[in-house]
Design an enzyme around this catalytic site. Structure first.
Site, mmCIF file in Angstrom:
data_model
loop_
_atom_site.group_PDB
_atom_site.id
_atom_site.type_symbol
_atom_site.label_atom_id
_atom_site.label_comp_id
_atom_site.label_asym_id
_atom_site.label_seq_id
_atom_site.Cartn_x
_atom_site.Cartn_y
_atom_site.Cartn_z
ATOM 1 N N TRP A 321 0.835 -1.210 0.000
ATOM 2 C CA TRP A 321 0.000 0.000 0.000
ATOM 3 C C TRP A 321 0.872 1.264 0.000
ATOM 4 O O TRP A 321 0.490 2.285 -0.559
ATOM 5 C CB TRP A 321 -0.897 -0.016 1.245
ATOM 6 N N HIS A 322 2.057 1.157 0.620
ATOM 7 C CA HIS A 322 2.915 2.343 0.720
ATOM 8 C C HIS A 322 3.582 2.714 -0.596
ATOM 9 O O HIS A 322 4.087 3.825 -0.741
ATOM 10 C CB HIS A 322 3.982 2.134 1.804
ATOM 11 N N GLY A 323 3.619 1.787 -1.545
ATOM 12 C CA GLY A 323 4.214 2.127 -2.834
ATOM 13 C C GLY A 323 4.497 0.882 -3.644
ATOM 14 O O GLY A 323 4.660 -0.212 -3.081
#
Lengths: 399, 404
Positions: A321-323
């Site tokens: 989700w962070h990248g």
């Protein structure tokens, strides 16, 4: 960063000032709706608004229908949109590239033509909020009938850019309450305090730490062992101050509008085990992952192996989700493994009970172990895997 | 204690908090207004690296005007130095600065202030302040610098254009229609939206009222600076007030020529030296050289709109030269083209209403610290040439330099 621009400050002052001057009730909600649309259009551009408008409409009508299939399809569409805009090129590289580099290149080229230069503003946040909404409605929750309340849930400007990820059943009553009352000094005071605290963390602490970290990192191997751990502490504090600073500004702005947003951080570096850490770190994301990934996968209900697998999937996705990069996935898995060990170590024959007594007697060893683990995790989060591995070895005295 | 302060305000009456917030805001604004009229750079020679945008310190219009007012009388001829690192005096220590020599040569009837910045364009720094002070100091001459046929974007360069935007946003500049038209065109090209333009205007208006920029600069200079930058990375330095940093630019005269002109840089520097003329000149059909027609058109367009017509006639543009160390290594043809570019450049600047000059022929490789920057000896030669030009222009403009 949007929050630290003159534009945002002026916008927020005007938007909040006029908000309290608008007559109570529907007028105020509609005014806030216009303000949020203006904000989103300004930063996303007219083309960037299209994805959220389409997903918003689909989510709204699917929820309104209360049809389980329609909700499931809308969830699939939201997830597909997120994958398409944010992860397509990464997934092509990860899944297709090893099989056929030529086909992967064609696919990547094709998807780049279809995609805008950057993913739509805040796509990770609003798709998670839509998925939560549809999932809860599908399980019998009351859908939002008022279009303006739904629009505000979707693009509420303080939380649009960096969260916290809202839950509609908490957010909408707050919205209604705020729209029906007069300005309160306690809301304004608390809002301004949080905004001030957020700017202090973001501008004064996080940005200065960033500058120091960038200058020091190339010389990491020349630092003393103590210096290397100080560096890790700086990396850990930097992300806390940066991210919790954003959250403070968002929560403070919302509070100035009379609306309470969920908290995102609760002194995470005081946690003495990983489970506590995840109850204190990015709370709105970790609880979302728990409620909409981990528990639907079966949670801890089907034995140790299944629990472990579910945990790893949930944390792998949390990392992703962070990248769109492998180091984020590995960071998530690193925490998944850590959590599995933290929750299961006491069951190891002979050693487990002894360790449990040791950790239960005093919080300090647990705290040190947890924070060291979290700190090493941040190296994985911020640096390419080989570099993070090299730095980790140096942390334990390797030369 | 810390946790108690950082947790919600149960321990403090919110009305008191809001009153305190408001009072603090008013106090900071009042301090900002006081700072606006105060010269807090008593030892000012130039905006050295630690008090310039290079280290996140952006001198404001009011701050720079205060520096002028504290030093220059209105019956003196104000000589404002603008331009880039060459005019700034990179390569010269603060005690051997070319602008001090210029002041000495011009005498007490003139007041020289160095508002050049490293990396600035020919319309930044002193050019903006000159325009702001055009009525207060009607006897003024602005000395800026540029490459031969290379006018700057009206409105200034990336790192220093803020000064122009501040002055313009506060209505301190001449309403110069050609420049305004170019700024609008620039906004269109760079897709700057209406709300961004409006925001900038509002911020400038707000700053006029609450003086937040001047408060911030005064705090940063006198009390505490809060931004870590690559030039002061160590934490103990980070919080140090800007006034505690001295002008540490070294006198490069002490460097042997082998260190000033490193063999490994020769090719790159020669390429840049050639580019000065190569980019703008070509062989003329009738023989000799000419400025490329497109470059000439572009030059004329930008030079004409960079400074209002009424102020051009008191602006001297120095066409900065490259070191003879490199010029001597050009081919005969390249040297001819280079000489032509400077002559043509002077004529073009003059044709657009400015005064223009270049270095006197006496400059040697020893006068430079590198391809373009001058050491103290070069600075003295530059000062001498500029002093002659300034005196001549002052006479033409019928200025009356009044010595005490």
């Amino acid at each position: 960063m949007i929050f630290t621009t003159h534009w945002f400050l002026l916008f927020a002052v005007l938007a909040i000032g006029v908000y309290w001057a608008v007559p109570r009730g529907q007028w105020r909600l509609w005014y806030l709706g216009v303000v949020c649309v203006f904000f989103h259009t300004h930063f996303a551009g007219p083309a960037g608004v299209v994805p959220i408008v389409v997903l918003m409409a689909v989510t709204y009508f699917a929820g309104l229908s209360r049809n389980r299939v329609a909700c499931a399809l809308a969830i699939a569409l939201c997830v597909a949109a997120l994958v398409f805009y944010k992860y397509m090129v990464f997934l092509i590289g990860a899944a297709v590239q090893p099989l056929s580099p030529a086909f992967a290149a064609t696919l990547a080229e094709g998807s780049r033509k279809l995609m805008p230069g950057l993913p739509p503003l805040a796509v990770s946040f609003f798709t998670f909020e839509f998925v939560h909404y549809l999932y809860d409605v599908r399980r019998g929750g009351e859908p939002l009938r008022s279009p303006i309340k739904f629009v505000l849930f979707s693009i509420f400007f303080p939380s649009l850019v960096a969260g916290p990820i809202k839950r509609y059943m908490q957010f909408v009553p707050e919205l209604e309450q705020a729209a029906s009352r007069t300005i309160s000094s306690s809301d304004m005071a608390e809002g301004l305090r949080r905004i001030g605290l957020g700017f202090f963390k973001k501008v004064l602490l996080a940005e200065n730490l960033t500058s120091w970290i960038e200058l020091t990192q190339p010389e990491f191997s020349q630092l003393s062992l103590f210096g290397r751990w100080i560096f890790v502490a700086a990396v850990a504090l930097r992300i806390l101050f940066d991210f919790s600073g954003y959250s403070d500004i968002a929560i403070g702005c919302a509070r100035c509008l009379g609306i309470r947003l969920p908290e995102n951080f609760n002194w995470p570096y005081l946690a003495s085990n990983l489970q506590q850490f995840w109850q204190r770190w990015h709370i709105s994301l970790s609880s979302w992952i728990r409620d909409y990934v981990y528990i639907p996968l079966g949670g801890n209900r089907h034995g140790f192996a299944r629990k472990l697998t579910n945990g790893l999937i949930a944390f792998g996705l949390c990392g992703l989700w962070h990248g769109p990069a492998w180091n984020f996935v590995l960071w998530g898995l690193f925490h998944g493994v850590g959590l599995a060990v933290a929750n299961g170590y006491e069951k190891i024959p002979k050693i487990g009970p002894v360790l449990k007594v040791f950790f239960d007697r005093d919080v300090a060893p647990g705290w040190m172990l947890t924070q060291s683990y979290v700190g090493i995790g941040w190296l994985l989060f911020f640096y390419p895997v080989p570099e993070a591995w090299r730095m980790t070895k140096l942390l334990v005295g390797a030369t | 204690m810390i946790q108690r302060f950082l947790t919600p305000l149960g321990w403090l009456n919110p009305r008191w908090f809001l009153a305190g917030f408001g009072a603090a805001f008013v106090l900071m604004s009042a301090l900002g207004h006081l700072a606006r009229n105060k010269d807090y750079h008593p030892q000012f020679k130039r905006f050295h690296s630690m008090i310039s945008p290079e280290t996140a310190y952006r001198p404001t219009v009011a701050e720079m005007c205060s520096i002028v007012r504290a030093r220059c009388r209105k019956d003196q001829v104000l000589v404002l130095i603008a331009g880039n690192s060459i005019n700034y005096g990179a390569g010269q220590s603060a005690d051997k600065l070319w602008t001090d020599e210029l002041q000495r040569l011009l005498g007490a009837g003139y007041c020289v202030i160095n508002f050049a910045f490293k990396g600035a364009s020919s319309v930044d720094g002193g050019v903006v302040i000159g325009e702001v002070l055009r009525n207060e100091y009607p006897q003024q001459i602005v000395v800026t610098n540029a490459a031969p046929v290379q006018p700057a974007e009206p409105g200034g360069s990336g790192g220093y254009g803020y000064l122009f935007r501040e002055a313009r946003g506060k209505g301190m500049l001449v309403n110069w229609a050609p420049r305004e038209a170019r700024l609008e065109e620039w906004n269109r090209i760079h897709e700057i939206g209406t709300s961004d333009v409006l925001c900038e205007r509002l911020v400038n208006r707000l700053d006029e009222v609450v003086a937040f920029r001047d408060f911030w600069n005064w705090m940063s200079h006198e009390v505490v600076f809060t931004i870590s930058v690559p030039l002061n990375p160590r934490f103990p330095h980070m919080l140090r007030a800007k006034k505690s940093f001295k002008d540490t630019d070294a006198d490069a005269s002490v460097l042997p020529l082998s260190q000033r002109y490193r063999p490994e840089n020769l090719e790159m520097e020669l390429k840049i030296t050639r580019a000065f003329s190569e980019a703008v000149c070509e062989r003329a059909p009738e023989g000799g050289w000419r400025v490329r027609p497109l470059e000439e058109a572009k030059f004329t367009r930008f030079a004409s709109m960079g400074v209002p017509d009424s102020l051009k006639r008191r602006t001297i543009v120095i066409l900065s030269q490259n070191s003879p160390h490199y010029l001597a290594r050009l081919t005969k043809e390249e040297r001819e083209r280079n000489d032509f570019a400077y002559l043509a450049g002077i004529e073009l600047w003059k044709a657009n209403g400015y005064h223009a000059m270049t270095y006197a022929p006496g400059m040697t490789a020893n006068d430079f610290v590198d391809r373009t920057h001058l050491v103290a000896s070069g600075g003295r030669k530059l000062a001498s040439a500029v002093a002659t030009e300034v005196r001549a222009l002052a006479a033409t403009l019928k200025y009356l330099p009044n010595s005490p």
